[in-house]
Design an enzyme around this catalytic site. Structure first.
Site, mmCIF file in Angstrom:
data_model
loop_
_atom_site.group_PDB
_atom_site.id
_atom_site.type_symbol
_atom_site.label_atom_id
_atom_site.label_comp_id
_atom_site.label_asym_id
_atom_site.label_seq_id
_atom_site.Cartn_x
_atom_site.Cartn_y
_atom_site.Cartn_z
ATOM 1 N N ASP A 1 0.835 -1.210 0.000
ATOM 2 C CA ASP A 1 0.000 0.000 0.000
ATOM 3 C C ASP A 1 0.868 1.258 0.000
ATOM 4 O O ASP A 1 1.984 1.251 0.509
ATOM 5 C CB ASP A 1 -0.919 -0.034 1.228
ATOM 6 C CG ASP A 1 -2.108 0.901 1.076
ATOM 7 O OD1 ASP A 1 -2.354 1.378 -0.046
ATOM 8 O OD2 ASP A 1 -2.786 1.161 2.093
ATOM 9 N N ASN B 1 -10.907 -2.612 -5.425
ATOM 10 C CA ASN B 1 -10.122 -1.649 -6.214
ATOM 11 C C ASN B 1 -10.790 -1.298 -7.552
ATOM 12 O O ASN B 1 -10.403 -0.325 -8.204
ATOM 13 C CB ASN B 1 -8.684 -2.145 -6.442
ATOM 14 C CG ASN B 1 -7.805 -2.063 -5.209
ATOM 15 O OD1 ASN B 1 -6.917 -2.877 -4.996
ATOM 16 N ND2 ASN B 1 -8.030 -1.062 -4.358
HETATM 17 C C1 IPE Z 1 -5.341 -2.765 -0.267
HETATM 18 O O1 IPE Z 1 -5.018 -1.435 -0.411
HETATM 19 C C2 IPE Z 1 -5.324 -3.454 -1.596
HETATM 20 C C3 IPE Z 1 -4.010 -3.617 -2.222
HETATM 21 C C4 IPE Z 1 -2.867 -3.280 -1.705
HETATM 22 C C5 IPE Z 1 -4.030 -4.236 -3.515
HETATM 23 P P1 IPE Z 1 -6.146 -0.308 -0.562
HETATM 24 O O2 IPE Z 1 -5.422 0.978 -0.697
HETATM 25 O O3 IPE Z 1 -7.071 -0.679 -1.650
HETATM 26 O O4 IPE Z 1 -6.905 -0.423 0.827
HETATM 27 P P2 IPE Z 1 -7.789 0.660 1.592
HETATM 28 O O5 IPE Z 1 -8.786 1.214 0.604
HETATM 29 O O6 IPE Z 1 -6.855 1.718 2.096
HETATM 30 O O7 IPE Z 1 -8.413 -0.097 2.721
HETATM 31 C C1 IPE Z 2 -1.564 0.204 -3.357
HETATM 32 O O1 IPE Z 2 -1.321 1.567 -3.394
HETATM 33 C C2 IPE Z 2 -1.715 -0.391 -4.732
HETATM 34 C C3 IPE Z 2 -3.087 -0.828 -5.052
HETATM 35 C C4 IPE Z 2 -4.111 -0.808 -4.256
HETATM 36 C C5 IPE Z 2 -3.294 -1.324 -6.398
HETATM 37 P P1 IPE Z 2 -2.516 2.615 -3.419
HETATM 38 O O2 IPE Z 2 -2.859 2.898 -4.841
HETATM 39 O O3 IPE Z 2 -3.627 2.151 -2.578
HETATM 40 O O4 IPE Z 2 -1.816 3.885 -2.785
HETATM 41 P P2 IPE Z 2 -2.454 4.909 -1.747
HETATM 42 O O5 IPE Z 2 -2.985 4.102 -0.607
HETATM 43 O O6 IPE Z 2 -3.541 5.631 -2.472
HETATM 44 O O7 IPE Z 2 -1.319 5.783 -1.359
HETATM 45 MG MG MG Z 3 -4.082 2.379 -0.609
#
Ligand code: IPE
Ligand code: IPE
Ligand code: MG
Length: 258
Positions: free
Chosen positions: A34, A82
């Protein structure tokens, strides 16, 4: 750099850091990757640049785990939630998965990595599904690290799917409902055959599971770091493993010392 030299550099093994006890490494490491978007925003870049950089962090993590003797790495790449992101970001991610898989499969196979994709794969773009099927079949018999990429993965969806499979078998008269136990249930999950993760790392500081491996993480140790995923490197992995090695895992029992 010539291709041969580049291959040689890439295949250099990382020795296990002296601070780590090789006998007490996690056998299976799970990672919620993340913070890609925040990494990009901090640099004034579009979010998707964070995803591109995140691929490099994943490649390094896989290599370190493999070199250090960790048997399985399961990474959360795309959750069932996502899809709620913009079409542009989702499209970029799907294309990125395709490009990276097509580009890396040769090296992964050479390194004896056994790759699998866990999740509801039929909703992924056709081209990606085909690459996944090829990569899975090609590396199936490999003897190295098990690399599981959770793609369109949701823990609740996985549990519902398992329940549905068992119910169908029971309805056909093939399975006695009384015979359903934890081992039988786990056998219907995407992770069937894999040991449960010993350690979960989540980057970027969020203190939640976000629907990741709800069954399998029942007794995992949790390591949450503020490091954003694209910045996750050898030092960050070492810190997580040292943290893990300092834990007392009791599994509901009591310490012999207390
Ligand atoms: C979790 O991260 C999913 C992945 C890393 C693929 P998210 O960024 O989607 O999670 P939330 O929305 O902060 O809970
Ligand atoms: C995790 O990084 C990757 C995926 C969920 C695909 P994020 O895209 O959630 O990054 P933040 O949480 O917005 O910084
Ligand atoms: Mg995230």
């Amino acid at each position: 750099m010539s291709r041969a030299l580049a291959n040689k550099a890439a295949s250099k093994r990382h020795p296990l850091p002296a601070e780590l006890d090789p006998a007490r490494l996690p056998s299976h490491l799970a990672v919620i990757m993340d913070g890609n978007g925040r990494w990009a925003r901090q640099r004034g870049l579009p979010r998707v640049m964070g995803h591109r950089e995140g691929v490099e962090a994943l490649k390094l993590t896989l290599r370190l785990c493999s070199d250090w003797g960790i048997s399985a790495l399961t990474a959360y790449a795309f959750s069932t939630e996502n899809w709620n992101r913009s079409g542009e970001e989702v499209g970029f991610l799907m294309t990125l998965f395709e490009r990276v898989l097509a580009r890396e499969i040769e090296a992964l196979d050479r390194e004896q990595v056994r790759i699998r994709f866990l999740g509801d794969l039929v909703s992924l773009p056709q081209g990606l599904q085909e690459l996944i099927a090829t990569a899975t079949a090609r590396t199936e018999a490999n003897t190295g690290i098990h690399f599981n990429v959770c793609t369109n993965y949701g823990g609740r969806a996985e549990l519902v799917r398992a329940a549905r499979h068992l119910a169908a078998r029971a309805a056909r008269g093939e399975l006695d409902p009384e015979a359903i136990d934890e081992v039988c249930f786990a056998g219907e999950l995407h992770t069937a055959g894999e040991r449960d993760p010993d350690l979960l790392i989540r980057t970027s500081g969020e203190q939640r599971l976000s629907n990741f491996l709800l069954w399998q993480l029942a007794y995992a140790e949790l390591h949450i770091t503020d490091v954003l995923w694209p910045d996750f490197n050898q030092q960050a992995l070492l810190s997580a493993l040292l943290d893990f090695q300092g834990r007392k895992r009791r599994f509901g029992g009591v310490d012999s010392t207390s």
